[in-house]
Design a protein around this motif. Sequence first.
Motif, PDB file in Angstrom:
ATOM      1  N   LYS A  24     -39.176  34.947   8.080  1.00 57.29           N
ATOM      2  CA  LYS A  24     -39.172  34.239   6.798  1.00 57.29           C
ATOM      3  C   LYS A  24     -40.172  34.854   5.835  1.00 57.29           C
ATOM      4  CE  LYS A  24     -37.401  30.023   8.781  1.00 57.29           C
ATOM      5  NZ  LYS A  24     -37.619  28.637   9.051  1.00 57.29           N
ATOM      6  N   ASP A  25     -41.278  34.158   5.553  1.00 54.46           N
ATOM      7  CA  ASP A  25     -42.232  34.625   4.548  1.00 54.46           C
ATOM      8  C   ASP A  25     -43.491  35.239   5.149  1.00 54.46           C
ATOM      9  OD1 ASP A  25     -43.180  32.241   5.544  1.00 54.46           O
ATOM     10  OD2 ASP A  25     -43.495  31.300   3.602  1.00 54.46           O
ATOM     11  N   VAL A  26     -43.419  35.648   6.427  1.00 55.78           N
ATOM     12  CA  VAL A  26     -44.575  36.233   7.110  1.00 55.78           C
ATOM     13  C   VAL A  26     -44.188  37.563   7.749  1.00 55.78           C
ATOM     14  CG1 VAL A  26     -46.279  35.917   8.956  1.00 55.78           C
ATOM     15  CG2 VAL A  26     -45.542  33.952   7.601  1.00 55.78           C
ATOM     16  N   VAL A  27     -45.003  38.586   7.504  1.00 55.70           N
ATOM     17  CA  VAL A  27     -44.906  39.863   8.208  1.00 55.70           C
ATOM     18  C   VAL A  27     -46.119  39.896   9.124  1.00 55.70           C
ATOM     19  CG1 VAL A  27     -44.888  42.365   7.969  1.00 55.70           C
ATOM     20  CG2 VAL A  27     -43.730  40.960   6.257  1.00 55.70           C
ATOM     21  N   PHE A  28     -45.891  40.063  10.435  1.00 56.17           N
ATOM     22  CA  PHE A  28     -46.969  39.879  11.404  1.00 56.17           C
ATOM     23  C   PHE A  28     -47.044  41.044  12.392  1.00 56.17           C
ATOM     24  CE2 PHE A  28     -43.083  37.908  12.739  1.00 56.17           C
ATOM     25  CZ  PHE A  28     -42.909  38.352  14.048  1.00 56.17           C
ATOM     26  N   ALA A  29     -48.269  41.275  12.899  1.00 55.19           N
ATOM     27  CA  ALA A  29     -48.501  42.310  13.899  1.00 55.19           C
ATOM     28  C   ALA A  29     -48.013  41.816  15.254  1.00 55.19           C
ATOM     29  CB  ALA A  29     -49.988  42.650  13.958  1.00 55.19           C
ATOM     30  N   THR A  30     -47.397  42.732  16.010  1.00 51.11           N
ATOM     31  CA  THR A  30     -46.948  42.408  17.356  1.00 51.11           C
ATOM     32  C   THR A  30     -47.675  43.311  18.342  1.00 51.11           C
ATOM     33  OG1 THR A  30     -45.101  43.967  17.236  1.00 51.11           O
ATOM     34  CG2 THR A  30     -44.659  41.707  16.559  1.00 51.11           C
ATOM     35  N   PRO A  31     -47.860  42.913  19.567  1.00 47.87           N
ATOM     36  CA  PRO A  31     -47.472  41.617  20.117  1.00 47.87           C
ATOM     37  C   PRO A  31     -48.442  40.524  19.666  1.00 47.87           C
ATOM     38  CG  PRO A  31     -48.615  42.888  21.788  1.00 47.87           C
ATOM     39  CD  PRO A  31     -48.494  43.770  20.572  1.00 47.87           C
ATOM     40  N   ILE A  32     -47.931  39.314  19.622  1.00 47.33           N
ATOM     41  CA  ILE A  32     -48.765  38.171  19.257  1.00 47.33           C
ATOM     42  C   ILE A  32     -49.420  37.667  20.530  1.00 47.33           C
ATOM     43  CG2 ILE A  32     -48.782  35.826  18.340  1.00 47.33           C
ATOM     44  CD1 ILE A  32     -46.237  36.608  16.761  1.00 47.33           C
ATOM     45  N   GLY A  38     -51.370  39.085   9.971  1.00 47.42           N
ATOM     46  CA  GLY A  38     -50.259  39.498   9.150  1.00 47.42           C
ATOM     47  C   GLY A  38     -50.475  39.245   7.678  1.00 47.42           C
ATOM     48  N   VAL A  39     -49.371  39.286   6.958  1.00 49.34           N
ATOM     49  CA  VAL A  39     -49.375  38.987   5.531  1.00 49.34           C
ATOM     50  C   VAL A  39     -48.371  37.872   5.282  1.00 49.34           C
ATOM     51  CG1 VAL A  39     -50.160  41.255   4.759  1.00 49.34           C
ATOM     52  CG2 VAL A  39     -47.733  40.845   5.010  1.00 49.34           C
ATOM     53  N   TRP A  40     -48.691  37.051   4.305  1.00 51.76           N
ATOM     54  CA  TRP A  40     -47.912  35.850   4.013  1.00 51.76           C
ATOM     55  C   TRP A  40     -47.536  35.880   2.541  1.00 51.76           C
ATOM     56  CZ3 TRP A  40     -50.737  30.620   3.286  1.00 51.76           C
ATOM     57  CH2 TRP A  40     -49.828  29.586   3.143  1.00 51.76           C
ATOM     58  N   PHE A  41     -46.247  35.801   2.269  1.00 51.50           N
ATOM     59  CA  PHE A  41     -45.738  35.738   0.897  1.00 51.50           C
ATOM     60  C   PHE A  41     -45.776  34.293   0.417  1.00 51.50           C
ATOM     61  CE2 PHE A  41     -43.576  39.390   2.769  1.00 51.50           C
ATOM     62  CZ  PHE A  41     -43.707  40.347   1.788  1.00 51.50           C
ATOM     63  N   PHE A  50     -44.892  36.472  -7.189  1.00 45.33           N
ATOM     64  CA  PHE A  50     -45.360  35.910  -5.926  1.00 45.33           C
ATOM     65  C   PHE A  50     -46.763  36.432  -5.638  1.00 45.33           C
ATOM     66  CE2 PHE A  50     -43.219  39.836  -4.843  1.00 45.33           C
ATOM     67  CZ  PHE A  50     -44.024  40.412  -3.864  1.00 45.33           C
ATOM     68  N   TYR A  51     -47.368  35.861  -4.633  1.00 45.46           N
ATOM     69  CA  TYR A  51     -48.693  36.257  -4.171  1.00 45.46           C
ATOM     70  C   TYR A  51     -48.561  36.715  -2.726  1.00 45.46           C
ATOM     71  CZ  TYR A  51     -50.125  33.744  -8.311  1.00 45.46           C
ATOM     72  OH  TYR A  51     -50.258  33.320  -9.605  1.00 45.46           O
ATOM     73  N   LEU A  52     -49.446  37.599  -2.309  1.00 44.59           N
ATOM     74  CA  LEU A  52     -49.434  38.109  -0.949  1.00 44.59           C
ATOM     75  C   LEU A  52     -50.831  37.940  -0.375  1.00 44.59           C
ATOM     76  CD1 LEU A  52     -47.616  39.638   1.092  1.00 44.59           C
ATOM     77  CD2 LEU A  52     -48.647  41.732   0.239  1.00 44.59           C
ATOM     78  N   SER A  53     -50.911  37.282   0.759  1.00 39.66           N
ATOM     79  CA  SER A  53     -52.202  37.051   1.407  1.00 39.66           C
ATOM     80  C   SER A  53     -52.215  37.702   2.771  1.00 39.66           C
ATOM     81  CB  SER A  53     -52.462  35.557   1.567  1.00 39.66           C
ATOM     82  OG  SER A  53     -52.537  34.932   0.313  1.00 39.66           O
ATOM     83  N   VAL A  54     -53.338  38.285   3.122  1.00 40.83           N
ATOM     84  CA  VAL A  54     -53.555  38.834   4.457  1.00 40.83           C
ATOM     85  C   VAL A  54     -54.363  37.799   5.230  1.00 40.83           C
ATOM     86  CG1 VAL A  54     -55.631  40.104   3.768  1.00 40.83           C
ATOM     87  CG2 VAL A  54     -54.347  40.846   5.752  1.00 40.83           C
ATOM     88  N   GLY A  65     -49.605  24.813  10.267  1.00 40.76           N
ATOM     89  CA  GLY A  65     -49.089  25.926   9.470  1.00 40.76           C
ATOM     90  C   GLY A  65     -50.164  26.978   9.294  1.00 40.76           C
ATOM     91  N   ILE A  66     -49.882  27.931   8.436  1.00 44.94           N
ATOM     92  CA  ILE A  66     -50.822  29.014   8.152  1.00 44.94           C
ATOM     93  C   ILE A  66     -51.825  28.543   7.111  1.00 44.94           C
ATOM     94  CG2 ILE A  66     -51.051  31.336   7.171  1.00 44.94           C
ATOM     95  CD1 ILE A  66     -48.264  31.929   8.277  1.00 44.94           C
ATOM     96  N   ASP A  67     -53.089  28.821   7.364  1.00 45.67           N
ATOM     97  CA  ASP A  67     -54.096  28.584   6.331  1.00 45.67           C
ATOM     98  C   ASP A  67     -54.870  29.880   6.136  1.00 45.67           C
ATOM     99  OD1 ASP A  67     -56.426  28.755   8.053  1.00 45.67           O
ATOM    100  OD2 ASP A  67     -55.986  26.740   8.737  1.00 45.67           O
ATOM    101  N   LEU A  68     -55.624  29.937   5.082  1.00 49.04           N
ATOM    102  CA  LEU A  68     -56.331  31.166   4.749  1.00 49.04           C
ATOM    103  C   LEU A  68     -57.825  31.065   4.997  1.00 49.04           C
ATOM    104  CD1 LEU A  68     -54.360  32.254   1.591  1.00 49.04           C
ATOM    105  CD2 LEU A  68     -54.120  33.055   3.928  1.00 49.04           C
TER     106      LEU A  68
END
Length: 100
Positions: A24-32, A38-41, A50-54, A65-68
């Motif tokens: 979906k809106d997350v690009v993540f490093a594998t393996p988890i 990762g980065v979150w759109f 849009f904004y992009l957060s690492v 959920g994801i928080d920063l």
Amino acid sequence: MRAREFTAIGIKLLPYLPGFGVNKDVVFATPIQDILRGVWFVGSSDANIFYLSVFCLPLFVPRDGIDLTHGKRLRGNGRERWSADDPNLIEKLTEAIRND
């Protein structure tokens, strides 16, 4: 922008980011393992902006959920905003992700 549009951008980034996956809106490093990296759109009120957060997210701490707490917004050309209309978007996003 919607999750499927972020997924499409994420898929275009994958050839430049070996060892990463997209959901979906997350690009993540594998393996988890213990930490999700990762980065979150994040969308905005403008359909093309849009904004992009690492981020790094410890998975041993329960969350809904994801928080920063352990992250920040990535900048492009000194700005926090990214435009889906930018013809060089993938190259610029790749550079920002690699630099941070």
